[in-house]
Write an enzyme that holds these catalytic residues in place. Structure first.
Site, PDB file in Angstrom:
ATOM      1  CG  MET A   1      -1.880   0.716   1.101  1.00 50.86           C
ATOM      2  SD  MET A   1      -3.444   0.222   2.553  1.00 50.86           S
ATOM      3  CE  MET A   1      -4.319  -0.342   1.697  1.00 50.86           C
ATOM      4  CB  CYS A   2       0.916   3.956  -1.922  1.00 45.14           C
ATOM      5  SG  CYS A   2       0.392   3.733  -3.613  1.00 45.14           S
ATOM      6  NE  ARG A   3       1.809   4.867   3.363  1.00 44.94           N
ATOM      7  CZ  ARG A   3       0.767   4.079   4.758  1.00 44.94           C
ATOM      8  NH1 ARG A   3       1.165   4.274   5.800  1.00 44.94           N
ATOM      9  NH2 ARG A   3      -0.477   3.384   3.883  1.00 44.94           N
TER      10      ARG A   3
ATOM     11  CB  VAL B   1       6.599   6.565  -1.523  1.00 44.92           C
ATOM     12  CG1 VAL B   1       7.573   7.711  -1.738  1.00 44.92           C
ATOM     13  CG2 VAL B   1       6.014   5.866  -0.037  1.00 44.92           C
TER      14      VAL B   1
ATOM     15  CG  ASN C   1      -2.697   4.456   0.499  1.00 44.55           C
ATOM     16  OD1 ASN C   1      -1.991   3.947   0.677  1.00 44.55           O
ATOM     17  ND2 ASN C   1      -2.497   5.253   1.765  1.00 44.55           N
TER      18      ASN C   1
END
Length: 1416
Positions: free
Chosen positions: A1-3, A95, A122
């Protein structure tokens, strides 16, 4: 999972957000702590940064710049180099952790861009691969072409958003941008439901910006699941503790935020700066006005009451930002345009001295001493007689935002820290820390008495894992070593482990920083001038320096909780609170304090609350005490320890002690949260689910020093010497596992009195949806003002929301309360819309809006002599009168920015952003009380006991002066301006105070928002006495001075007449009623009960009057007679009794034609014109002799009864010259009536139809209006049915219109207003009694007549109260009621009072069944 992370604020270096902070997004790319899906903590599948540049925007290019790469963020040298050079006011960073099945490619790296819009995501769309095609099918062709990625759910989600907007280059208002994002979420969920994926979890954390506003969502579709994490922070600057340090924090230089940040995880080790975004909510960050950032938290798909408030919030802020921002409004000289002639301007302070270059954020005065809270956390104490610094209090490391003094204690507030100091010894008494949101407002409230067992405080320690509680510790047993637990389970994805024997621990979310600390962790407790260590354990060598220079050891304090933290539960204290008098030299008289509404109890207002499920926050400094916000389910495990369990001490209704034994005084500490939106199952207090949203927590406790003897004080907040340890030394050995050297701060033990007792809840709305900036305690109410533009009123007895006050168009920055009468509180609220609103807390309505400042209102203070002060960002402080709200004086300092304000007995003190303190003198003679003292004694003395001591002449003069004051109120109910509303409210308060002077109970009721108050009064004696209800109205029609011979709003006596607007209708009659009652009271001869009801909108339709009566029927219970005194005699020489009035029907007849106005030259004669058709219909409504031509109109007119026939026959001899007098008085050339009797019948007893105006929207000579309308008024009489008449007129109008054979036009009849007729029985005993009273006073028998005007409230009151009405006019026929040069003859004024007094006396001597034969 993105940040992800988004920033909006003053221009910021990209590195300060993306690469340098200890928990930067680069760090999170390889060390994420709160990921819900995926493997490990890596987000290495690419990154991107985006930013907007003001330079290109000013050249017409609003599109952002984006840099993306598929390399990991931690391994990209270009990112490091760019981050050190890019500066922008709006930054996105992302990210990526690729979802299985979605390739790692540049096209999938975020943020995405289209036009001026930038987007990040996200999370995941549930069942994306199954619904991708369906999502793409929803797109328009142009949006399909702009879709940034057909492979990722993030790219297609952005396309769904773009599908909601028409032009990606057009900026949207904040509310529309939020609505579009909500619509995107709903459409994605709808498609998932269509595709059979409704049960699959969707995590839709979206962030979108148009270059001015940032909207971020946190959404999860599965009930009970929390969703992906999202946090936000706001403040003045995001800075590092030291140069080149990676230890960042949010710095607060003033209350108005200059920045907002949203991030998947906090960017700093100190998570106390951050608030969790509630589940299924959005954060909206925008600039509505100037450089400051508005941060609003709103729910997604909110229920209607909440959605309405959210809409009001956006509308208010948007309108305020557009309508009130003045170009250069805070610049020098702007204030001059708003200063009226005659207002004194002071442009130089009497004295100015430096606070050593630091912004002075808060000031407080204590006799001859001034306390100044500075930006660097220091508190300086100045001697006001010598203007020198005598002491410095050091203990805060963040900006001191508020200071309050109570008795011998000083309360200082710095974001999450409240410290209590002894003002005599400068000793620190206690430190109170709150972990969930920044605290920005501090207030004091009246102390009360509670009961509780005389027990020691019981402290409960908890493990980071919240699995097991440590043993109970008594107050003086601090030296025991707590057993070190094993490493607990991670809370919310953040692993917390014990770090060695010293009791410190690290969160596991970054490198251990044993030798360094954030400013919050370094917040030590020290009295006087202290030095506070920066180590992880908060090492401190505390020394205080007294004013005389003597060095005093800082008192030691108990250590609590070497493992995590501690919370006081179920412990009681016997510690009397401090005196309620104002301490220090030169204290001010208690009367002055009472007038200012000052009190003795502490309340704290804070920033918006975070997620109510947020884990129990723990601080690395094990000796700090934190007041925990209500915890989520598993977080309550700590309350059930091995010893001292919850059931050991009886619990009170809010989870506190069952106060049942000894008495003790206490003060209550309130932590007022901002945005509180439920996040799944929300738990409050002792784990019980609340029905609404908690908006704050009320802590009861002696938050200053207690009383006691020796080294042990039960229930106090120390600085108390306690055996077994000292500052900077090791703790003594004791039970519980052996001795352990522990260094600790001087933070006090928390008594049980300081426990959660009263959560403030809002059961239907969400509380505030933005930061709470201000609070004021007004009696039993707590008022809070926030960035959402709302003022909320809470009950301190129940904790429930009482009302939300709407009206401001900007953030509410300042509040102050004052009592206008015992128990009658007014609230002053200052806003960023440049206005001050005055609210009546009894009626919960706005009395007036004060304008004059040209920028944000930042401070409000109530003075000591009937005045109050406002501080603004326009470089001025203004002094206002609390009675008239007029500006009395302006204090100006154009070279400095004013930030803080405090009142002294002789002047005011202000702090500036430049570190200067300004002292201004206020001349007593310029204040309201000073002016009154210098003027001759006012004739307004309405105290009843004085009346019997006056001669008749003196009594009449007092009556005249009362009427003069009454007339001076310009009570034009149709005037909705600020001044007009202010005059209405002042007049209503005048009447209420008059009634209270009589000994009556009085109250003001506002039937609906925007209307005038109805004044109710009740004077009850013996219930066996007759009860009269007096009815009148205090509003008037408008009057222009140039049309009058005198000033219409100032009483003038000329040739035996009193001239002024309302003297006859009905201010004069009201005064005669009141003075008749007053006279009887003063002589002890009042034998009736009296109710009073005075309408404020009679001349404007009596809006809401009926509702007030219906809602307060108990108030009028037992009414035997309704008395009113409107109308006039039918001649100047003979008094009258009115036994009937006509009704009124207001209609609008409208003819509409073409779609737009046309031209007489090019279009005249080509079509049927609406105006011509309208006039053709109107001429067939009534003839030139006033005969109404509507068929059947006269069918139901009541014939004269034999008694009425006798009345008119008796009038014949008295009305020989009536026609001539009437023609002369009205300026008429001829009359349709031939005799006086016929004229009288036409004016009052027979119906009439009048065309009062013709309206069109055409302009100029050549414009043909597309529509035309006429105003028609029908006066109907007894037995005529109003609705039947309307139907007859409609049929007649349609018939006449059809005869015209008009082409293309249509006609409609609209009902605008309806008031019924009234008819009394002139033979009832009340009329006969009134007749005898008139005859005794005037020496003639009165005429019985009907009145041609309409008083619809009379018939309504008769039906509602079940009592007859008596109409007793006192004005002559030539009194010009509601007309030019309105007047009342002096003789009528005086004799009118005598007639009423005689009537009341006779009725009082009569038995109760006097008029019971009457059937309403």
């Amino acid at each position: 999972m993105c940040r992800l992370m988004a920033y909006l604020g003053s221009p910021c270096l990209l590195a300060d957000l993306v690469t340098k902070p200890s928990r930067s997004l680069t760090r999170q790319s390889y060390d994420a702590k709160e990921r819900l899906t995926g493997h490990g903590y890596l987000n290495g599948d690419g990154f991107g940064v985006g930013w907007y540049t003001p330079e290109t925007h000013s050249r017409g290019d609003p599109t952002p710049c984006v840099f993306t790469s598929i390399q990991p963020a931690w391994n990209n040298g270009n990112l490091e180099r760019l981050a050190k050079k890019i500066v922008s006011p709006l930054i996105f960073a992302h990210v990526r952790a690729a979802y299985p099945g979605i390739p790692v490619s540049d096209s999938n790296c975020q943020p995405f861009v289209c036009g001026r819009y930038m987007w990040m995501h996200n999370g995941t769309v549930g069942g994306f691969l199954n619904v991708r095609r369906k999502l793409l099918n929803r797109l328009r062709d142009d949006v399909y072409d702009e879709c940034p990625s057909f492979e990722s759910d993030s790219g297609i989600s952005f396309a769904i958003f773009l599908n909601q907007i028409e032009n990606p280059m057009v900026e949207l208002p904040p509310d529309e941008l939020a609505a579009k994002l909500q619509a995107t979420i709903n459409e994605i969920q709808a498609v998932c439901a269509e595709g059979g994926c409704a049960e699959e979890e969707s995590l839709l954390n979206f962030v979108v910006s148009d270059g001015n506003t940032v909207v971020a969502s946190r959404y999860c579709n599965v009930p009970g699941e929390h969703g992906a994490s999202l946090y936000y922070a706001s403040g003045s600057h995001f800075v590092s503790v030291e140069p080149d340090s990676n230890n960042y924090f949010v710095k607060h230089e003033e209350k108005r935020p200059l920045l907002g940040i949203v991030a998947s995880e906090p960017l700093t080790d100190d998570s106390a700066d951050w608030l969790r975004v509630p589940r299924n909510s959005m954060v909206v960050m925008t600039r509505m006005k100037g450089e400051f950032v508005d941060v609003i938290v709103v729910p997604i798909n909110a229920p209607p009451p909440v959605a309405k408030d959210v809409s009001r919030c956006f509308k208010a802020l948007e309108n305020g930002g557009v309508a009130t921002v003045l170009q250069g409004g805070e610049g020098p000289g702007m204030w001059k345009s708003e200063v009226l002639d005659g207002v004194r301007v002071v442009e130089e302070a009497r004295h100015a001295f430096s606070a050593h270059g630091r912004a002075v954020m808060a000031v407080a005065c204590d006799g001859s001493r001034l306390w100044a809270g500075l930006q660097d956390g220091a508190i300086k104490v100045f001697d006001m007689t010598e203007f020198r610094c005598v002491h410095t209090l050091v203990g805060h490391s963040q900006t001191v935002l508020a200071l309050k003094i109570h008795g011998k204690q000083l309360y200082s507030l710095s974001t999450k820290i409240v410290k209590v100091w002894d003002t005599l010894t400068y000793e620190l008494l206690s430190t109170i820390r709150y972990s969930d949101g920044d605290v920005f407002a501090l207030g004091l409230a009246d102390g009360q008495s509670v009961r509780g067992p005389a027990e020691m405080p019981v402290l409960r320690c908890y493990r980071p894992s919240c699995q097991q509680a440590a043993p109970t510790r008594e107050h003086d047993s601090f030296s025991e070593k707590f057993a070190s637990p094993a490493s607990g389970a991670a809370m919310g994805g953040v692993e917390k482990a014990v770090n060695g024997e010293n009791g410190a621990y690290s969160r596991g979310n970054g490198p251990s920083s044993k030798g360094a600390s954030t400013p919050r962790e370094a917040e030590g407790a020290g009295g006087g001038v202290t030095t506070t260590g920066r180590g992880r354990m908060g090492r401190m060598q505390g020394m205080s320096t007294a004013a005389g220079g003597e060095r005093l050891p800082t008192p030691p304090c108990q250590m609590r909780g070497g493992v995590g933290g501690c919370v006081a539960r179920n412990a009681a204290a016997v510690a009397p609170g401090a005196s309620s008098s104002r301490g220090g030299e030169g204290g001010v008289d208690e009367r002055l304090l009472a007038r200012r509404g000052l009190a003795s109890d502490m309340r704290v207002g804070m920033d918006m609350a975070g997620d109510l499920e947020k884990e129990v926050e723990e601080y690395d400094d094990a000796s700090d005490v934190e007041f925990q916000s209500p915890c989520g389910g598993e977080a309550n495990a700590w309350m059930e320890g091995e010893t001292g369990r919850e059931e050991d001490v009886p619990a009170g209704p809010f989870g506190g002690t069952d106060h049942s034994s000894s008495n003790t005084n206490y003060r209550r500490l309130l932590l007022a949260n901002g945005s509180l939106i439920p996040d799944g199952g929300d738990y409050f207090g002792d784990g019980k689910v609340a029905n609404g949203q908690t908006i704050g927590y009320c802590y009861e406790g002696d938050v200053g020093p207690g009383t006691g003897t020796g080294m042990k004080r039960s229930g106090s907040f120390p600085g108390t010497p306690v055996p077994g340890g000292a500052i900077g030394s090791t703790g003594g050995g004791g039970g519980g596992g052996g001795g352990l050297p522990v260094q600790h701060e001087a933070v006090p033990v928390v008594s049980k009195s300081t426990s959660l007792t009263l959560p403030l809840t809002d059961g239907t709305r969400m509380g505030h949806c933005s930061r709470v900036f201000a609070m004021a305690v007004c009696g039993v109410h707590l008022c809070s003002g926030a960035g959402d533009s709302f003022v909320k009123v809470w009950s301190l007895n129940t904790g429930c929301l009482v009302a939300t006050l709407y009206g401001h168009r900007g953030a509410v920055m300042a509040l102050a309360g004052t009592m206008s009468a015992p128990g009658n509180w007014r609230l002053l609220s200052g806003s960023r819309d440049n206005t001050i609103r005055v609210w009546n807390l009894g009626t919960l309505t706005c009395i007036t809006t004060i304008t004059g400042h040209t920028s944000d209102i930042l401070g409000l203070e109530v003075g000591y002599r009937g005045e109050f002060y406002s501080l603004s960002a326009d470089h001025t402080i203004r002094m206002w009168c609390l009675d008239t709200y007029e500006c009395l004086q302006v204090f100006v300092e154009e070279s400095m920015n004013l930030l803080s304000l405090a009142c002294t007995a002789n002047g005011i003190v202000s702090g500036t952003r430049d570190g200067m303190i300004l002292v201004w003198d206020v001349e007593t003679s310029n204040t309201p009380e000073g002016k009154r003292e210098s003027e001759p004694a006012s004739p307004r003395q309405f105290k009843c006991p004085l009346s019997k001591d006056l001669t008749a002449h003196q009594e009449h003069r007092v009556m005249q002066e009362a009427l003069r004051k009454f007339v001076r109120f310009r009570t034009v109910s149709s005037d909705k301006s600020t001044t007009g509303c202010d005059q209405i409210w002042r007049c209503a308060n005048f009447l209420a105070e008059f009634l209270q002077d009589l000994g009556a109970e009085a109250k003001l009721i506002v039937p609906q928002e925007g209307t005038s108050p109805v004044v109710l009064g009740k004077l009850m004696g013996d219930r066996n006495n007759p009860t009269l209800t007096f009815c009148g109205h205090y509003d008037t029609t408008d009057a222009r001075k140039e049309d009058w011979s005198t000033d219409p709003f100032d009483l003038l006596a000329v040739d035996g007449y009193l001239y002024g607007r309302g003297v006859s209708d009905t201010k004069g009659p009201i005064i005669t009623m009141l003075f008749a009652v007053r006279d009887l009271i003063s002589r002890g001869e009042l034998k009736i009960n009296a109710n009073f009801i005075f309408d404020g909108t009679d001349e404007n339709g009596s809006v809401g009057f009926k509702k007030v009566v219906q809602d307060n029927q108990v108030w009028f219970e037992g009414t035997d007679l309704i008395l009113t005194s409107s109308g006039a005699w039918f001649s100047d020489s003979t008094p009258c009794l009115i036994y009937g009035t006509r009704g009124r029907i207001c209609l609008r007849i409208e003819v509409t034609g073409p779609e737009k106005d046309l031209h007489t030259g090019s279009d005249g004669g080509a079509f049927s014109e609406p105006m011509n058709d309208l006039l053709s219909v109107l001429v067939n409504l009534v003839d030139t002799h006033n005969m109404i031509l509507v068929p059947g109109f006269y069918e139901d007119v009541k014939r004269l009864t034999p008694e009425e026939t006798k009345f008119y026959e008796a009038l014949d001899s008295k009305m020989e010259d009536y026609n001539l007098e009437y023609k002369a008085a009205k300026g008429l050339k001829a009359l349709t009536a031939r005799t006086g009797r016929e004229l009288l019948m036409n004016r009052s007893r027979l119906p009439s139809l009048s065309i009062t105006g013709i309206d069109s929207f055409g302009e100029g000579w050549s414009r043909i209006p597309k529509c035309a309308s006429a105003r028609v008024v029908i006066r109907h009489v007894p037995n005529q049915d109003a609705h039947g008449l309307i139907e007859k007129l409609k049929s007649h109008v349609l018939h006449e219109f059809a005869k015209l054979r008009s082409l293309g036009n249509k006609i409609e009849v609209h009902q605008i207003h309806l008031g019924d007729w009234w008819l009394a029985d002139p033979q009832n005993p009340y009329y006969r009694t009134a007749e005898k009273c008139i005859e005794r006073q005037w020496g003639v028998q009165p005429m019985y007549v009907c009145e041609g005007s309409t008083i619809p409230v009379v018939s309504f009151l008769e039906k509602t109260l079940g009592a007859p009405a008596l109409h007793l006019p006192i004005c002559q026929a030539t009194g010009h009621l509601a007309d030019l040069n309105e007047r009342l003859r002096w003789t009528n004024f005086v004799k009118g009072k005598e007639v009423m007094k005689d009537l009341f006396a006779v009725l009082g001597r009569s038995p109760k069944p006097f008029g019971q034969h009457y059937q309403a």
